[in-house]
Design an enzyme around this catalytic site. Structure first.
Site, short mmCIF file in Angstrom:
data_model
loop_
_atom_site.label_atom_id
_atom_site.label_comp_id
_atom_site.label_asym_id
_atom_site.label_seq_id
_atom_site.Cartn_x
_atom_site.Cartn_y
_atom_site.Cartn_z
CB VAL A 17 -60.44 33.77 80.36
CG1 VAL A 17 -61.39 33.21 81.58
CG2 VAL A 17 -59.37 34.49 81.17
CE LYS A 37 -63.45 26.59 70.66
NZ LYS A 37 -64.05 26.85 71.99
CG ASP A 50 -62.57 30.46 71.49
OD1 ASP A 50 -62.88 31.63 71.44
OD2 ASP A 50 -63.59 29.72 71.65
CD GLU A 109 -61.70 27.23 74.66
OE1 GLU A 109 -62.59 27.94 74.84
OE2 GLU A 109 -60.62 27.60 74.24
N GLY A 110 -63.53 22.77 74.41
CA GLY A 110 -64.88 22.60 73.81
C GLY A 110 -65.33 23.70 73.26
N GLY A 202 -62.71 39.96 83.95
CA GLY A 202 -61.86 41.05 83.25
C GLY A 202 -60.38 40.49 83.08
#
Length: 238
Positions: A17, A37, A50, A109-110, A202
């Site tokens: 997020v 990713k 993701d 992103e890991g 959220g």
């Protein structure tokens, strides 16, 4: 900053997020964005991962994966159990470099934390950042226990000579407890780097249009946002 590596202090701290928020803010600022990713685990071949979730939330971004494995495990373990070749840091760096020739910003992103292993040789996301010479944005949780994992990760980055531009809280609760509110002052102290944002809990459930318009308000100017750490602390801290 053509490439920014995004890691977390562990699993489920809000890396995806935050990646989406950074992407949305950059797109709103007029930049072309790609999201890579490094290793997606725990999804079927036909299931969105993701990177696809980032695109759903952030909008017009290019997405790519180096590899994906079906079991929700560390990438090296997941590759071994699947009988497949593991991801190598050099492969991730090469993919990021290629995307950087075509985009203003590439977000890598890991999976899990900084030192989660990609392969039996011990390759990690930290090695990817080192090969790229890229800064590493750290996503941390808000509450009790986050100070230790944040400081350990920050120390590892400094040991490797990697730049830590700052920390983003991946899920800021609507009713923060005392530990979370105190951590607003303590997190930058233990990280040796500023707080660069706080994404509300959220946020991923928001309609994509609302997510995109809100994202800059969750991030500091260094991440193309308008979030003010001092004002946030004044409102939320005890």
């Amino acid at each position: 900053m053509p490439v920014l590596v995004i890691t977390g202090t562990g699993t489920e701290v809000g890396k995806t997020v935050v990646t989406a928020a950074v992407a949305a803010a950059a797109v709103a600022a007029g930049r072309s964005v790609a999201v890579l990713k490094a290793a997606q685990t725990g999804v079927r071949p036909d299931e969105p991962g993701d990177a696809q979730e980032v695109a759903r939330l952030a909008g017009e971004v290019t997405v790519a994966e180096v590899a994906r494995f079906p079991e929700p495990l560390a990438p090296g373990t997941a590759a071994r159990r699947a009988g497949r070749a593991p991801v190598r840091p050099a492969e991730v760096a090469e993919a990021a470099d290629k995307l950087a020739t075509e985009h203003d910003l590439v977000l890598v992103e890991g999976a899990g934390g900084l030192l989660v292993r990609f392969d039996a040789a011990g390759g990690t996301l930290a090695d990817v950042a080192g090969l790229l010479g890229a800064p590493v944005l750290l996503v941390a949780s808000a509450g009790l226990g986050t100070l230790n994992t944040t400081e350990l990760t920050a120390r590892e980055l400094r040991t490797r000579g990697l730049e830590l531009p700052g920390v983003v809280i991946g899920s800021w609760p609507g009713a923060p407890d005392l530990a979370s509110r105190c951590n607003l002052a303590d997190l930058p102290d233990v990280a040796g780097a500023p707080l660069l944002g706080a994404v509300p809990a959220g946020a991923a459930s928001l309609p994509p249009g609302e997510f995109r318009s809100s994202a800059p308000r969750w991030l500091a100017p260094r991440l193309e946002g308008t979030w003010d750490a001092d004002a946030f602390r004044a409102r939320e801290a005890p």
